[in-house]
Design a protein around this motif. Structure first.
Motif, mmCIF file in Angstrom:
data_model
loop_
_atom_site.group_PDB
_atom_site.id
_atom_site.type_symbol
_atom_site.label_atom_id
_atom_site.label_comp_id
_atom_site.label_asym_id
_atom_site.label_seq_id
_atom_site.Cartn_x
_atom_site.Cartn_y
_atom_site.Cartn_z
ATOM 1 N N THR A 10 0.842 -1.202 0.000
ATOM 2 C CA THR A 10 0.000 0.000 0.000
ATOM 3 C C THR A 10 0.879 1.255 0.000
ATOM 4 O OG1 THR A 10 -1.747 -1.156 1.192
ATOM 5 C CG2 THR A 10 -1.752 1.252 1.321
ATOM 6 N N ARG A 11 1.897 1.247 0.843
ATOM 7 C CA ARG A 11 2.797 2.402 0.909
ATOM 8 C C ARG A 11 3.415 2.696 -0.461
ATOM 9 N NH1 ARG A 11 7.850 4.073 1.112
ATOM 10 N NH2 ARG A 11 8.678 2.016 0.602
ATOM 11 N N ARG A 12 3.897 1.660 -1.108
ATOM 12 C CA ARG A 12 4.552 1.860 -2.402
ATOM 13 C C ARG A 12 3.594 2.390 -3.459
ATOM 14 N NH1 ARG A 12 8.579 -3.439 -2.681
ATOM 15 N NH2 ARG A 12 9.627 -2.973 -0.710
ATOM 16 N N ARG A 13 2.371 1.901 -3.425
ATOM 17 C CA ARG A 13 1.407 2.361 -4.430
ATOM 18 C C ARG A 13 0.884 3.760 -4.125
ATOM 19 N NH1 ARG A 13 -0.472 -2.715 -6.394
ATOM 20 N NH2 ARG A 13 1.474 -3.754 -6.922
ATOM 21 N N LEU A 14 0.829 4.108 -2.838
ATOM 22 C CA LEU A 14 0.308 5.430 -2.481
ATOM 23 C C LEU A 14 1.328 6.527 -2.719
ATOM 24 C CD1 LEU A 14 -1.636 5.042 0.908
ATOM 25 C CD2 LEU A 14 -2.572 5.340 -1.389
ATOM 26 N N LEU A 15 2.599 6.157 -2.610
ATOM 27 C CA LEU A 15 3.656 7.158 -2.658
ATOM 28 C C LEU A 15 3.514 8.118 -3.844
ATOM 29 C CD1 LEU A 15 5.963 7.957 -0.894
ATOM 30 C CD2 LEU A 15 7.419 6.290 -2.061
ATOM 31 N N PRO A 16 3.409 7.592 -5.076
ATOM 32 C CA PRO A 16 3.317 8.528 -6.204
ATOM 33 C C PRO A 16 2.025 9.340 -6.210
ATOM 34 C CG PRO A 16 3.052 6.243 -6.933
ATOM 35 C CD PRO A 16 3.489 6.191 -5.515
ATOM 36 N N LEU A 17 1.005 8.838 -5.544
ATOM 37 C CA LEU A 17 -0.272 9.562 -5.532
ATOM 38 C C LEU A 17 -0.266 10.682 -4.500
ATOM 39 C CD1 LEU A 17 -2.715 6.486 -5.626
ATOM 40 C CD2 LEU A 17 -1.921 7.875 -7.547
ATOM 41 N N LEU A 18 0.582 10.535 -3.477
ATOM 42 C CA LEU A 18 0.501 11.482 -2.358
ATOM 43 C C LEU A 18 1.687 12.429 -2.241
ATOM 44 C CD1 LEU A 18 -0.992 9.305 0.531
ATOM 45 C CD2 LEU A 18 -1.991 11.346 -0.495
ATOM 46 N N LEU A 19 2.855 11.975 -2.665
ATOM 47 C CA LEU A 19 4.054 12.776 -2.419
ATOM 48 C C LEU A 19 3.947 14.149 -3.094
ATOM 49 C CD1 LEU A 19 6.514 12.198 -0.760
ATOM 50 C CD2 LEU A 19 7.732 11.569 -2.852
ATOM 51 N N GLY A 20 4.140 15.187 -2.311
ATOM 52 C CA GLY A 20 4.097 16.543 -2.842
ATOM 53 C C GLY A 20 2.690 17.138 -2.937
ATOM 54 N N ARG A 50 6.625 3.396 6.755
ATOM 55 C CA ARG A 50 5.846 2.344 7.390
ATOM 56 C C ARG A 50 6.597 1.843 8.607
ATOM 57 N NH1 ARG A 50 6.577 -2.514 7.932
ATOM 58 N NH2 ARG A 50 8.276 -2.577 6.426
ATOM 59 N N ARG A 51 5.846 1.539 9.662
ATOM 60 C CA ARG A 51 6.440 0.930 10.846
ATOM 61 C C ARG A 51 5.487 -0.177 11.265
ATOM 62 N NH1 ARG A 51 9.342 -1.131 13.811
ATOM 63 N NH2 ARG A 51 10.066 -0.331 15.812
ATOM 64 N N GLY A 52 5.925 -1.444 11.166
ATOM 65 C CA GLY A 52 5.009 -2.546 11.431
ATOM 66 C C GLY A 52 3.821 -2.433 10.494
ATOM 67 N N LYS A 53 2.623 -2.433 11.036
ATOM 68 C CA LYS A 53 1.417 -2.306 10.204
ATOM 69 C C LYS A 53 0.927 -0.869 10.126
ATOM 70 C CE LYS A 53 0.178 -6.860 11.950
ATOM 71 N NZ LYS A 53 -0.722 -7.588 12.866
ATOM 72 N N PHE A 54 1.699 0.084 10.630
ATOM 73 C CA PHE A 54 1.295 1.491 10.590
ATOM 74 C C PHE A 54 1.895 2.188 9.376
ATOM 75 C CE2 PHE A 54 1.038 0.438 15.093
ATOM 76 C CZ PHE A 54 -0.097 1.113 15.536
ATOM 77 N N LEU A 55 1.078 3.001 8.707
ATOM 78 C CA LEU A 55 1.571 3.906 7.675
ATOM 79 C C LEU A 55 1.807 5.256 8.331
ATOM 80 C CD1 LEU A 55 -0.859 3.149 4.726
ATOM 81 C CD2 LEU A 55 1.620 2.841 4.686
ATOM 82 N N LEU A 56 2.941 5.861 8.019
ATOM 83 C CA LEU A 56 3.290 7.152 8.612
ATOM 84 C C LEU A 56 3.402 8.179 7.490
ATOM 85 C CD1 LEU A 56 6.101 5.839 11.003
ATOM 86 C CD2 LEU A 56 3.651 6.085 11.489
ATOM 87 N N LEU A 57 2.467 9.108 7.478
ATOM 88 C CA LEU A 57 2.415 10.120 6.428
ATOM 89 C C LEU A 57 3.017 11.403 6.982
ATOM 90 C CD1 LEU A 57 1.141 10.415 3.578
ATOM 91 C CD2 LEU A 57 -0.982 11.017 4.700
ATOM 92 N N GLU A 58 4.209 11.735 6.482
ATOM 93 C CA GLU A 58 4.869 12.951 6.991
ATOM 94 C C GLU A 58 4.244 14.165 6.327
ATOM 95 O OE1 GLU A 58 9.136 12.285 6.255
ATOM 96 O OE2 GLU A 58 8.504 10.178 6.412
ATOM 97 N N LEU A 59 3.823 15.106 7.142
ATOM 98 C CA LEU A 59 3.181 16.319 6.639
ATOM 99 C C LEU A 59 4.052 17.527 6.953
ATOM 100 C CD1 LEU A 59 -0.477 15.610 7.868
ATOM 101 C CD2 LEU A 59 0.590 15.002 5.684
ATOM 102 N N SER A 60 3.801 18.608 6.226
ATOM 103 C CA SER A 60 4.563 19.836 6.476
ATOM 104 C C SER A 60 4.228 20.387 7.860
ATOM 105 C CB SER A 60 4.254 20.862 5.385
ATOM 106 O OG SER A 60 2.856 21.028 5.251
ATOM 107 N N GLU A 61 5.006 21.352 8.291
ATOM 108 C CA GLU A 61 4.815 22.008 9.591
ATOM 109 C C GLU A 61 4.934 21.032 10.754
ATOM 110 O OE1 GLU A 61 1.595 24.970 9.618
ATOM 111 O OE2 GLU A 61 1.579 24.787 7.423
#
Length: 273
Positions: A10-20, A50-61
């Motif tokens: 999921t992380r790999r597929r979401l990356l291009p959709l979300l980054l930036g 990703r950490r274990g089963k958690f997705l970690l979405l880094e946001l600005s600020e």
DNA sequence: AGGTCTACCTGAGGGC
DNA sequence: TGCCCTCAGGTAGACC
């Protein structure tokens, strides 16, 4: 069920959709499950890990969105009857689909996991250099719990769930009932290596999609690892190694699949004399 | 300390 | 066909 390989895919597929992308808002009507989501409004997505089963979405600020998919959570490109939350983006949107509503999202100050105690208790990432046999063995031999329970606890290795616990135990030829402290060093080594192997293989194949299709990628693609399951979901079917019917029992409160012949209940009876 | 049970959820599948 | 029942499982928490 999303476990490490499914979450990583999921992380790999979401990356291009979300980054930036900039998050316009997280829309939902369930503030108990989706916490502090107003803080994400207007923030830019700077990374996704990703950490274990958690997705970690880094946001600005200095913010972070922590996502746990639960049992049936996943992302979709279009709204579904079970869409629970919408990521409204500056370009398009992502739909968080979760029929059973076990998934959770928290928006927090980066690294502030006070509301997510499990995240701070996770053991090492089994596919990283941090996963080391000496530590694994020390923890294992100290416990009177059955191996199945230990694998599900997220302490020995982060991200293992019911499917990969059963598959790793099969590959290591160890009974799920065997207690940690009954395991010999050689057996522990087999389990350590089996975990790495089964998880790496599953990641390479995009995880496991079960017949209920509850897990799939945003674009609808299924995983490919389910065809490699030796024991999980195969009760009564022949063991791929010896042909004995796969057994199913309850260990640690979970359905547990194993080969009664390849994974005998006692440690290898050492041949006497 | 470990085991067991319940709760949270809802769709799927079995039994009748 | 249709209804009822049980099961599935990631995690937390109560209780023995």
């Amino acid at each position: 069920m999303p476990e490490l390989p499914e979450v990583e895919t999921t992380r790999r597929r979401l990356l291009p959709l979300l980054l930036g992308r900039r998050i316009l808002a997280l829309d939902h009507g369930d503030p108990k499950r989706y916490r502090h989501t107003e803080k994400a409004r207007g923030k830019r997505v700077e990374g996704l890990s990703r950490r274990g089963k958690f997705l970690l979405l880094e946001l600005s600020e200095g913010l972070e969105a922590v996502i746990h998919l639960g049992m049936t959570g996943g992302f979709r490109l279009e709204r579904t009857p079970h869409t629970r939350l919408v990521f409204r983006l500056d370009q398009g949107a992502l739909f968080f689909h979760d029929p059973r509503r076990f998934g959770r999202i928290w928006v927090v100050e980066r690294g502030d996991y006070r509301e997510i105690p499990l995240l701070t208790r996770l053991g090492p990432e089994p596919l990283s250099e941090d996963f080391r046999f000496p530590t694994f063995w020390e923890e294992l031999r100290r416990s009177a719990k059955p191996l199945k329970a230990l694998l599900l606890e997220q302490r020995l290795a982060a991200g293992v769930g019911n499917i990969y616990a059963d598959e790793a135990l099969f590959r290591a030829r160890l009974s799920p009932f065997l207690k940690g402290k009954e395991v010999e060093k050689e057996e522990a080594k087999r389990l350590f290596l089996a975990l790495k192997a089964v998880l790496a293989e599953a990641v390479a194949l995009g995880g496991s999609t079960l017949s209920d299709r509850s897990y799939q990628q945003p674009d609808g693609l299924p995983g490919g690892f389910q065809e490699r399951h030796a024991v999980y979901g195969r009760a009564g079917l022949p063991c791929p190694a010896c042909g004995t019917p796969i057994a199913k029992d309850v260990v640690a409160g979970r359905g547990t699949h194993f080969c009664p012949r390849c994974q005998p209940q006692r440690p290898r009876p050492r041949s006497k004399r």
